[in-house]
Design an enzyme around this catalytic site. Structure first.
Site, PDB file in Angstrom:
ATOM      1  N   LYS A  13       6.004   3.254 -16.904  1.00 42.50           N
ATOM      2  CA  LYS A  13       5.865   4.718 -16.944  1.00 42.50           C
ATOM      3  C   LYS A  13       6.321   5.346 -15.629  1.00 42.50           C
ATOM      4  O   LYS A  13       7.044   6.330 -15.627  1.00 42.50           O
ATOM      5  CB  LYS A  13       4.397   5.119 -17.222  1.00 42.50           C
ATOM      6  CG  LYS A  13       3.849   4.562 -18.527  1.00 42.50           C
ATOM      7  CD  LYS A  13       2.438   5.066 -18.811  1.00 42.50           C
ATOM      8  CE  LYS A  13       1.378   4.584 -17.850  1.00 42.50           C
ATOM      9  NZ  LYS A  13       1.083   3.148 -17.902  1.00 42.50           N
ATOM     10  N   ARG A  87      -5.507   9.301 -21.124  1.00 38.24           N
ATOM     11  CA  ARG A  87      -5.798   7.878 -21.306  1.00 38.24           C
ATOM     12  C   ARG A  87      -7.024   7.654 -22.194  1.00 38.24           C
ATOM     13  O   ARG A  87      -7.425   6.516 -22.384  1.00 38.24           O
ATOM     14  CB  ARG A  87      -6.100   7.280 -19.934  1.00 38.24           C
ATOM     15  CG  ARG A  87      -5.056   6.274 -19.439  1.00 38.24           C
ATOM     16  CD  ARG A  87      -5.453   5.973 -18.017  1.00 38.24           C
ATOM     17  NE  ARG A  87      -4.926   4.793 -17.457  1.00 38.24           N
ATOM     18  CZ  ARG A  87      -3.976   4.755 -16.537  1.00 38.24           C
ATOM     19  NH1 ARG A  87      -3.365   5.853 -16.172  1.00 38.24           N
ATOM     20  NH2 ARG A  87      -3.626   3.611 -15.986  1.00 38.24           N
ATOM     21  N   ARG A 126       4.224  -7.227  -9.049  1.00 40.27           N
ATOM     22  CA  ARG A 126       4.598  -5.891  -8.554  1.00 40.27           C
ATOM     23  C   ARG A 126       4.158  -5.694  -7.102  1.00 40.27           C
ATOM     24  O   ARG A 126       3.062  -6.098  -6.711  1.00 40.27           O
ATOM     25  CB  ARG A 126       3.960  -4.830  -9.448  1.00 40.27           C
ATOM     26  CG  ARG A 126       4.263  -3.412  -9.005  1.00 40.27           C
ATOM     27  CD  ARG A 126       4.016  -2.435 -10.104  1.00 40.27           C
ATOM     28  NE  ARG A 126       2.607  -2.225 -10.363  1.00 40.27           N
ATOM     29  CZ  ARG A 126       2.150  -1.369 -11.280  1.00 40.27           C
ATOM     30  NH1 ARG A 126       3.003  -0.670 -12.006  1.00 40.27           N
ATOM     31  NH2 ARG A 126       0.859  -1.211 -11.481  1.00 40.27           N
ATOM     32  N   ARG A 170      -8.135  -3.727 -16.455  1.00 40.82           N
ATOM     33  CA  ARG A 170      -7.303  -2.561 -16.803  1.00 40.82           C
ATOM     34  C   ARG A 170      -6.750  -2.688 -18.222  1.00 40.82           C
ATOM     35  O   ARG A 170      -6.690  -1.707 -18.963  1.00 40.82           O
ATOM     36  CB  ARG A 170      -6.151  -2.424 -15.797  1.00 40.82           C
ATOM     37  CG  ARG A 170      -6.650  -1.972 -14.437  1.00 40.82           C
ATOM     38  CD  ARG A 170      -5.611  -2.166 -13.358  1.00 40.82           C
ATOM     39  NE  ARG A 170      -4.442  -1.353 -13.539  1.00 40.82           N
ATOM     40  CZ  ARG A 170      -3.248  -1.642 -13.008  1.00 40.82           C
ATOM     41  NH1 ARG A 170      -3.093  -2.733 -12.280  1.00 40.82           N
ATOM     42  NH2 ARG A 170      -2.232  -0.842 -13.202  1.00 40.82           N
TER      43      ARG A 170
END
Ligand code: AMP
Length: 212
Positions: A13, A87, A126, A170
């Site tokens: 995103k 969300r 990441r 998450r």
């Protein structure tokens, strides 16, 4: 046209928002970035959000909605991309009301589809520049010099919530609270599914062909 970029953590995103911003003069509204900024500045909002963000849990709806309301207030007519918001279904409902009171609307909700195994690879590898926010990956996009941002020379680190145990939390939060938001937008008829795998530029072409 205003957009929502929707997808699980690691779906791309942020990367796709950055493409849209640089090529379409849109404003990115990333609730995750706003929380990280508030946390690094240790504002009241940052202090409130920290325990949730660090643990990989969702920040309470009323805090997020209030923050987005303030950002929308200052847009001055610029088109925007919502990245990481809404969300939860209550957030999606609150967004509809926030937009309505300002006479704004969402043109498309883009669902970025990426298999779970790929998400895990992306998230664990990441790395992020603490100064300019550039995103790297230890395997697919390493920095030229270890730990130093190619773009600005800032320090490149792993986000605390990209550690493996927090990633699990998450993804669980996504399955439980965020995935139902998909059905919310499927009913409104604004949603399109986009294959989020492969090169970021290719994903961007797919998005572009959906939004014209
Ligand atoms: P992100 O950068 O989008 O992965 O967001 C990082 C973290 O910020 C999430 O794990 C949550 O703790 C928090 N966060 C960001 N956006 C939201 C939201 N819309 N609702 C609740 N928490 C959020």
């Amino acid at each position: 046209m205003n957009l929502i970029l929707f997808g699980p953590p690691g779906a791309g995103k942020g990367t796709q928002s950055a493409f849209l911003v640089s090529r379409n003069n849109m404003r990115q509204i990333s609730t995750g970035d706003l929380f990280r900024e508030a946390m690094s500045k240790q504002t009241a909002l940052g202090k409130r959000a920290k325990e949730f963000v660090d643990a990989g849990k969702l920040v309470p709806d009323e805090v997020v909605i209030g923050m987005v309301d303030e950002v929308l207030e200052k847009l001055n007519g610029q088109s925007f991309i919502l990245d990481g918001f809404p969300r939860t279904v209550p957030q999606a409902e609150a967004l509809a009301a926030l937009l309505q009171k300002r006479n704004l609307s969402i043109g498309r909700v883009i669902f970025l589809e990426v298999p779970r195994s790929e998400l895990l690879k992306r998230l664990t590898g990441r790395r992020i520049c603490t100064k300019c926010g550039s995103v790297y990956h230890v395997e697919s996009k390493p920095t030229k010099t270890a730990g130093i941002c190619d773009a600005c020379g800032g320090e490149v680190v792993q986000r605390k919530d990209d550690k493996e145990d927090v990633i699990q939390t998450r993804l669980e939060a996504y399955d439980k609270s965020t995935a139902p938001v998909k059905d919310f937008y499927k009913k409104t008829g604004q949603s399109v599914e986009v294959d989020g795998t492969g090169e970021a530029e290719d994903v961007f072409s797919r998005i572009r062909s959906q939004i014209g």
